[in-house]
Design an enzyme around this catalytic site. Structure first.
Site: not given
Ligand code: M6R
Length: 608
Positions: A2, A27, A74, A98-99, A482, A486, A489, A505, A603
């Site tokens: 949120c 976010r 959210w 939020n929370g 990584e 990407k 995501e 394996h 985010k």
């Molecule tokens: O703000 P942070 O670096 O702690 O966030 C960690 C993850 O939530 C963040 O890297 C997430 O995996 C991203 N969506 C990656 O693209």
């Protein structure tokens, strides 16, 4: 997660709030709303869907007030729906949250027994009624909020307004970030800096348990114990334009291209190649000198950066190093040998799992160094030293420039630790400093138009794949992880990162002509070994994409490749990650997805 924005001042609140909400869109959210105090009445407009949907409903409404709240939701408790969207309001109070309020069921029952009727499924609504009840008991606005906060358990950032003190806004935080913004035209609360950038760069991050009461020309902050607590005002160095898309189609695209600049900025003033040394004035030297082992904690992309850091620690410093996802470390409640430096990596510094893991380290009297991007965030307050990345605001949900700037900070850290623990390695590797300073130029090369053209073509070819395996060894293993993250995501293609040596394996059973296999294999000492793995995939008709710096003409079975420039073997992660980010980006565009706000993602993940 949120997003909150609130304003009290001289200007018309609605336009400031809507603009602020648009800047919080990244976010992640499913509904949005605003509450404006008009005369002595609270007007609320809230809708499931996007802010552009909300805007349609704002047209023609009398929302002419100078105090208001805005929220992007959210969903946690209660499905995405108009009635669950915030602000929640009755005739005297409006509230955004939020929370998660953990004891909301008990509180709801109690309030219902006292005659309150609920109009949503949310946990937030209990706080609305608790504040209302306090006001009805004759308490002032601030006291009514305090009374409500004392009754709830869980995490919160609240924004609250009330007709009883019409020009005031209250912000309160515990476990969810909330900042106050100061400007000559009025004062703001927000969950995040980008929401405020067009209006002010003077901000006060609230601390745990703080309550702030904002008037148009005055802000007073009280700590948990109820004492007035002046908090430092921070000047945010980010240019407001940095949070705009400019000529780019997506923030992610813009942020990919900002990486050479982000790496340059993160290295600036911290490296002196002529002296073969690194200057990290912000980190107490004793902390690094006394380090006997390093334990990295982080989540998501930051964790992948940590894994790269672990290899650098092994190769350059020779200190034992481990890396663990924060969500596991916090529940495992792992112990730390004395002399352990915990390095917490988080771009936002607000990720709940990373904060909880850092709190656990503190409870063991451990030492924390954080690598982070956002000034004054919660993680920095738990840290004994802070190494800031200088990526600027990252709006795209998929981390790109914050990842490469984290790599920069980690490499600097490794070099600095090596000055104390393995100076002989640095003596042998004097060209490392110059090679590092060349990295932004080489990144520019990878991001130049001819390279982009070929990645785009590759993306077109693979955009309909259902599955992908990303393989690498050594420093390229975290880059494979990584790259796979990407792709999943933003293009929703199932992708797994794996250590290339582990493939035999198990995962090799998956290989057939439909499986895309992306090898990250620059020309380093491991290249001959990975070349063997490539042949194993080729022999089973896997569709191979090779990301390398080695001319692969002689490599049978590899039809598609992308070459990055050659550099020092330690530094390939900076280059190999770029084609993988671009591949994910172009595939998502080909598939027509919302690159900057991928489904279900937020985010900053401020829930467990
Ligand atoms: O703000 P942070 O670096 O702690 O966030 C960690 C993850 O939530 C963040 O890297 C997430 O995996 C991203 N969506 C990656 O693209």
């Amino acid at each position: 997660m949120c997003g909150i924005i609130g304003y009290t001042g001289k200007d018309r609140a609605i336009s400031l709030l809507v603009e602020g909400l648009k800047r919080l869109e990244y976010r992640g959210y499913d509904s949005a709303g605003v509450a404006i105090l008009v005369g002595n009445a609270i007007r609320v407009v809230r809708k499931k869907g996007k802010i552009r949907d909300l805007e349609k409903y704002l047209n023609g409404k009398d929302l002419d007030g100078t105090v208001g709240l805005g929220h992007t939701r959210w969903a946690t408790h209660g499905k995405p729906a108009d009635e669950n969207a915030h602000p929640h309001s009755n005739n005297s109070v409006a509230i955004v949250h939020n929370g998660i309020i953990e004891n909301y069921r008990e509180l709801r029952k109690e309030l219902e027994a006292r005659g309150y009727r609920f109009s949503s499924e949310t946990d937030t609504e209990v706080m609305l009624h608790l504040v209302d009840e306090g006001l009805k008991q004759g308490k002032g606005f601030l006291e009514a909020v305090r009374r409500g906060l004392k009754k709830i358990r869980g995490t919160y950032a609240f924004g609250i307004l009330s007709v009883v003190q019409g020009n005031a806004l209250i912000g309160a935080r515990r476990g969810s970030p909330l900042i106050v913004g100061l400007s000559p035209h009025g004062n703001f609360i927000a969950s995040d800096i980008p929401a405020l950038l067009p209006y002010t760069r003077q901000v006060i991050p609230l601390e745990e348990g703080d309550i702030a009461i904002l008037l148009p020309d005055k802000v007073t902050i009280y700590d948990e114990a109820g004492n007035e607590a002046p908090r430092p005002v921070l000047h945010i160095p980010w240019d407001p334009v940095a949070a705009e898309k400019g000529e780019y189609k997506h923030f992610m695209q813009k942020e990919i291209f900002e990486q050479p600049r982000g790496v340059t900025d993160t290295l600036r003033g911290r490296i002196r190649p002529e002296e073969f040394s690194v200057y990290l004035e912000e980190i107490p030297e004793a902390l690094l000198r006394e380090t006997k082992m390093v334990h990295f904690i982080a989540c998501g992309s930051s964790y992948h950066a940590a894994l790269v850091g672990r290899y650098w620690l092994d190769q350059i410093v020779g200190l034992p190093a481990t890396a663990e996802v924060a969500s596991e470390f916090r529940i495992r409640q792992g112990k730390l040998p004395s002399g352990t430096l915990t390095v917490a990596i988080s771009q936002s510094g607000e990720t709940t799992d990373t904060l909880a893991a850092a709190e656990w380290v503190k409870s063991l009297n451990g030492t924390i160094l954080s690598i982070t991007n956002v000034l004054g965030n919660s993680l920095t307050r738990l840290s004994d030293g802070v190494l800031y990345t200088r990526a600027g605001p990252e709006i795209g949900v998929a981390a790109t420039k914050t990842f490469s700037t984290q790599l920069s900070a980690l490499f600097l850290l490794a070099l600095k630790l090596a000055e104390f623990h393995s100076p002989f390695v640095l003596q042998q590797e004097k060209n490392l400093y110059d090679s590092l300073l060349q990295i932004p130029r080489l990144m520019e090369e990878v991001l130049s138009p001819p390279s982009l053209g070929s990645i785009r073509q590759i993306a077109r070819r693979y955009s309909r794949k259902q599955n992908a395996l990303y393989l690498g060894r050594g420093l390229s293993f975290p880059i494979a992880l990584e790259g796979a993250l990407k792709l999943k995501e933003i293009s929703y293609i199932h992708a797994e990162g794996y250590a290339a040596g582990e493939m035999k394996h198990g995962p090799i059973a998956l290989i057939d002509e439909d499986m895309l296999v992306v090898f990250v294999a620059p020309l380093d000492s491991l290249f001959p070994k990975v070349a063997g793995n490539i042949q194993e995939i080729a022999a089973r008709n896997g569709e191979i994409l090779l990301i390398s710096s080695a001319d692969n003409d002689y490599m049978e079975g590899v039809k598609t490749s992308f070459l990055v420039p050659q550099t020092h073997p330690f530094l390939y992660p900076f280059l190999s990650i770029l084609p993988l980010q671009l591949l994910a980006y172009y595939i998502a565009v080909e598939r027509g997805y919302d690159v900057d706000q991928p489904r279900n993602l937020a985010k900053t993940v401020t829930v467990e």
